[in-house]
Design a protein around this motif. Structure first.
Motif, mmCIF file in Angstrom:
data_model
loop_
_atom_site.group_PDB
_atom_site.id
_atom_site.type_symbol
_atom_site.label_atom_id
_atom_site.label_comp_id
_atom_site.label_asym_id
_atom_site.label_seq_id
_atom_site.Cartn_x
_atom_site.Cartn_y
_atom_site.Cartn_z
ATOM 1 N N PRO A 147 -6.086 10.162 -1.504
ATOM 2 C CA PRO A 147 -4.688 10.327 -1.934
ATOM 3 C C PRO A 147 -3.722 9.453 -1.138
ATOM 4 O O PRO A 147 -2.697 9.021 -1.666
ATOM 5 N N LEU A 148 -4.037 9.161 0.123
ATOM 6 C CA LEU A 148 -3.171 8.274 0.894
ATOM 7 C C LEU A 148 -3.188 6.859 0.323
ATOM 8 O O LEU A 148 -2.148 6.208 0.228
ATOM 9 N N TRP A 187 -3.889 6.117 -2.805
ATOM 10 C CA TRP A 187 -3.197 6.225 -4.092
ATOM 11 C C TRP A 187 -1.679 6.177 -3.880
ATOM 12 O O TRP A 187 -0.961 5.507 -4.603
ATOM 13 N N TRP A 188 -1.197 6.892 -2.871
ATOM 14 C CA TRP A 188 0.228 6.918 -2.574
ATOM 15 C C TRP A 188 0.730 5.514 -2.213
ATOM 16 O O TRP A 188 1.772 5.081 -2.702
ATOM 17 N N ARG A 213 0.902 3.400 -5.244
ATOM 18 C CA ARG A 213 2.024 3.818 -6.089
ATOM 19 C C ARG A 213 3.339 3.229 -5.581
ATOM 20 O O ARG A 213 4.203 2.860 -6.372
#
Length: 76
Positions: A51-52, A54-55, A58
């Motif tokens: 998720p890091l 992905w962040w 983004r």
């Protein structure tokens, strides 16, 4: 408030590169952990990088879609 600041794309790319770059080291630490407690901690840390990453990606994507705001970006 809440606008994108200049350098968001570069910052996001640098952050994503950092997460990708340290991942093999984190895998190595998990493999070489000398106690069960340390191994558990290092193994549990690995999926948190997804998720890091992905962040960070983004941030890159969003900064390309919107014009930069803030000091020196032509906003008055």
């Amino acid at each position: 408030m809440g606008g994108r600041v200049r350098g968001g794309r570069l910052g996001g790319l640098a952050t994503a590169a950092l997460f990708v770059g340290v991942f093999p080291g984190n895998v190595h630490m998990a493999q070489r952990a000398n106690t069960p407690k340390r191994r558990l901690a290092t193994v549990l840390r690995l999926p948190l990088q997804v998720p890091l990453l992905w962040w960070a990606w983004r941030v890159v994507r969003d900064s390309e879609a919107r014009p930069a705001t803030g000091h020196g970006a032509g906003v008055e």
